[in-house]
Design a protein around this motif. Structure first.
Motif, short mmCIF file in Angstrom:
data_model
loop_
_atom_site.label_atom_id
_atom_site.label_comp_id
_atom_site.label_asym_id
_atom_site.label_seq_id
_atom_site.Cartn_x
_atom_site.Cartn_y
_atom_site.Cartn_z
N ALA A 1 25.30 61.44 8.85
CA ALA A 1 25.16 62.51 9.42
C ALA A 1 24.01 63.40 9.38
CB ALA A 1 25.86 63.76 9.17
N THR A 2 23.31 63.10 8.66
CA THR A 2 21.93 63.46 8.75
C THR A 2 21.42 62.30 9.28
OG1 THR A 2 22.88 64.37 6.34
CG2 THR A 2 19.47 63.54 7.13
N LEU A 3 21.11 61.07 9.20
CA LEU A 3 20.16 60.12 9.82
C LEU A 3 20.85 60.61 12.34
CD1 LEU A 3 21.28 56.77 8.43
CD2 LEU A 3 19.01 58.48 8.25
N GLU A 4 22.14 60.51 11.93
CA GLU A 4 21.87 60.69 13.94
C GLU A 4 21.35 62.65 13.86
OE1 GLU A 4 26.44 60.87 14.03
OE2 GLU A 4 26.94 59.25 13.22
N VAL A 5 20.81 63.66 13.48
CA VAL A 5 20.65 64.05 13.61
C VAL A 5 19.31 64.10 14.17
CG1 VAL A 5 20.10 66.94 12.67
CG2 VAL A 5 22.68 66.23 12.66
N LEU A 6 18.33 63.57 12.89
CA LEU A 6 17.02 63.74 12.56
C LEU A 6 16.86 61.77 14.10
CD1 LEU A 6 16.28 62.96 8.47
CD2 LEU A 6 15.83 64.64 10.40
N GLY A 7 17.29 61.91 14.14
CA GLY A 7 17.63 60.51 15.85
C GLY A 7 17.94 61.08 16.36
N MET A 8 17.91 62.48 17.37
CA MET A 8 18.34 63.61 17.96
C MET A 8 17.27 63.35 19.09
SD MET A 8 21.02 66.20 17.87
CE MET A 8 22.66 65.85 16.92
N ALA A 9 17.32 63.91 20.07
CA ALA A 9 15.83 63.52 21.80
C ALA A 9 15.03 64.59 20.61
CB ALA A 9 15.97 63.84 22.51
N VAL B 1 18.69 71.38 17.74
CA VAL B 1 17.68 70.35 16.15
C VAL B 1 16.61 70.52 16.54
CG1 VAL B 1 18.36 68.50 16.49
CG2 VAL B 1 18.21 69.74 14.02
N GLU B 2 16.13 70.45 17.76
CA GLU B 2 14.59 70.30 18.16
C GLU B 2 13.96 72.24 18.06
OE1 GLU B 2 11.27 68.62 21.26
OE2 GLU B 2 13.79 68.90 21.93
N ALA B 3 14.80 72.64 18.75
CA ALA B 3 14.17 74.04 19.01
C ALA B 3 14.77 74.93 17.91
CB ALA B 3 15.27 75.02 19.87
N ALA B 4 15.71 74.60 16.90
CA ALA B 4 15.67 75.25 15.22
C ALA B 4 15.20 74.98 14.56
CB ALA B 4 17.28 74.67 14.87
N LEU B 5 14.03 73.56 14.78
CA LEU B 5 13.47 73.29 13.61
C LEU B 5 11.77 74.25 13.99
CD1 LEU B 5 14.20 69.29 13.92
CD2 LEU B 5 14.44 70.87 11.57
N ASP B 6 11.30 73.89 15.08
CA ASP B 6 10.25 74.89 15.76
C ASP B 6 10.37 76.18 15.39
OD1 ASP B 6 9.54 72.77 17.44
OD2 ASP B 6 10.26 72.33 19.54
N ALA B 7 11.39 76.40 15.58
CA ALA B 7 11.20 77.65 14.47
C ALA B 7 11.27 79.00 13.55
CB ALA B 7 12.86 78.80 15.27
N SER B 8 11.39 77.09 12.52
CA SER B 8 10.40 77.60 10.69
C SER B 8 9.77 76.43 10.13
CB SER B 8 11.88 78.14 10.70
OG SER B 8 12.08 77.84 9.17
N ARG C 1 14.55 85.29 8.55
CA ARG C 1 14.77 85.32 9.74
C ARG C 1 15.16 83.83 9.55
NH1 ARG C 1 10.72 84.93 12.23
NH2 ARG C 1 11.69 85.11 15.14
N VAL C 2 16.69 83.99 10.19
CA VAL C 2 17.49 82.55 9.87
C VAL C 2 16.92 81.75 11.41
CG1 VAL C 2 19.25 80.62 9.10
CG2 VAL C 2 17.72 83.39 7.79
N ALA C 3 16.96 80.33 12.02
CA ALA C 3 17.42 79.99 13.14
C ALA C 3 18.00 78.66 12.62
CB ALA C 3 16.28 78.55 13.09
N LEU C 4 19.67 78.87 13.06
CA LEU C 4 20.49 77.80 13.13
C LEU C 4 20.95 76.33 13.65
CD1 LEU C 4 23.67 81.05 12.32
CD2 LEU C 4 21.54 79.20 10.51
N TYR C 5 21.32 75.57 13.61
CA TYR C 5 21.92 74.78 14.51
C TYR C 5 22.91 74.08 13.38
CZ TYR C 5 22.75 70.21 17.18
OH TYR C 5 23.31 69.09 17.73
N ASN C 6 23.74 73.33 14.69
CA ASN C 6 25.12 73.14 14.18
C ASN C 6 25.71 71.79 15.25
OD1 ASN C 6 27.48 72.74 11.30
ND2 ASN C 6 28.40 73.54 12.92
N LEU D 1 8.95 67.22 13.64
CA LEU D 1 9.46 66.73 12.13
C LEU D 1 7.70 67.30 11.14
CD1 LEU D 1 12.27 64.34 11.86
CD2 LEU D 1 12.34 66.71 10.79
N ALA D 2 6.98 66.99 12.26
CA ALA D 2 5.11 67.41 12.28
C ALA D 2 5.13 68.60 11.21
CB ALA D 2 4.42 67.26 13.30
#
Length: 288
Positions: free
Chosen positions: A61-69, A42-49, A21-26, A75-76
């Motif tokens: 780009a990675t830093l920008e995504v990790l910096g999103m609300a 991306v928060e919802a996608a991380l919560d899913a897995s 089961r794959v959660a996707l964010y782009n 990440l915990a």
């Protein structure tokens, strides 16, 4: 999956083929429509897995995504597997950021073009959190049949020499194909013939070289260095006579000549490793 470029999309497909089961964010949601409905954050996608695979354009780009609300909270207790191309210091920066948020970080490097993601013969090198790697090894082996873990410095050093070797071999093949046209060989049939004819020969030579390097035995009972040097000179003359531009093979001839001058003539061709190990770079020699 965070990032649905060429590599990320094929990774997602590999997981789906294995029934995951794959959660996707782009950042551009449209890229997800061919797979499944994507999460809008991306928060919802991380919560899913419990595991998130990052394959973004670059480190920024990675830093920008990790910096999103909301991302820091999400990440915990998550494992982030980062396949985005980045330098060692950039990857360590991400590890510190993710660890501070209570997550686990794995840096991954897939040794395959996107078309071979999921192939049982593909390899992938990981570093970072070893415990997270062992916990999710089976999942990572969906992306590459051979998944390995190395300490930080060793992982990046090995990846560097591995790619130097692999791409040099590719360029040598391209050089040989181009040179074949100078001899009037068929431009469509020759590449396949080169591949098929050299496959066992090269694999056997490298296997023998590994054995000799492991044992330290360079006795010239199979492929003497001086015999190779003489053969290389003859091949170079034939190529030059046809007007072929072969800078890679010219360099091979120089290595062979140097090896003979250094006294390795009666040893196996695998002693070329010693030539590189004991020879100073050109700029150092010039300064001396």
């Amino acid at each position: 999956m965070v990032g649905l470029g060429a590599m990320g999309t094929i990774m997602a497909q590999a997981f789906l083929k294995q029934g995951k089961r794959v959660a996707l964010y782009n950042r551009s949601p449209g890229k997800a429509t061919a797979l499944v409905a994507a999460y809008d954050s991306v928060e919802a996608a991380l919560d899913a897995s419990p595991v998130a695979v990052f394959v973004l354009l670059d480190h920024q780009a990675t830093l920008e995504v990790l910096g999103m609300a909301g991302v820091a909270r999400a990440l915990a207790k998550r494992t982030i597997v980062d396949y985005t191309t980045s330098a060692e210091e950039e990857s360590r920066e991400l590890q510190a950021l993710i660890s501070q948020a209570g997550g686990h970080y794995l840096k991954g490097m897939i040794v395959a073009y996107p078309r071979n993601v999921g192939h049982r013969e593909s390899h992938c090198i990981h570093t970072g959190n070893r415990e997270a790697f062992e916990q999710h090894r089976a999942l990572l082996e969906v992306l590459a049949g051979h998944a390995s873990f190395l300490p930080w410095e060793e992982a990046f050093a090995f990846a560097t020499v591995l790619h130097a070797h692999a791409f040099a071999a590719m360029v040598t093949f391209f050089e040989a194909v181009a040179a074949s046209a100078r001899f009037g060989l068929c431009s469509t049939a020759t590449p396949r013939r080169l591949l098929d004819t050299s496959r066992f020969f090269i694999a056997d030579a490298l296997e023998e070289a590994v054995r000799r390097l492991e044992t330290g035995d360079f006795a010239g009972d199979q492929a003497r260095f001086d015999v190779h040097a003489g053969a290389f000179a003859y091949i170079a003359q034939s190529l030059q006579a046809q007007g072929a531009w072969t800078p890679v093979f010219d360099a091979v001839c120089q290595v062979a000549q140097r090896g003979v001058l250094m006294g390795y003539g009666d040893q196996d061709i695998a002693a070329a490793t010693q030539v590189f190990a004991t020879s100073a770079p050109l700029q150092e020699q010039s300064s001396n």
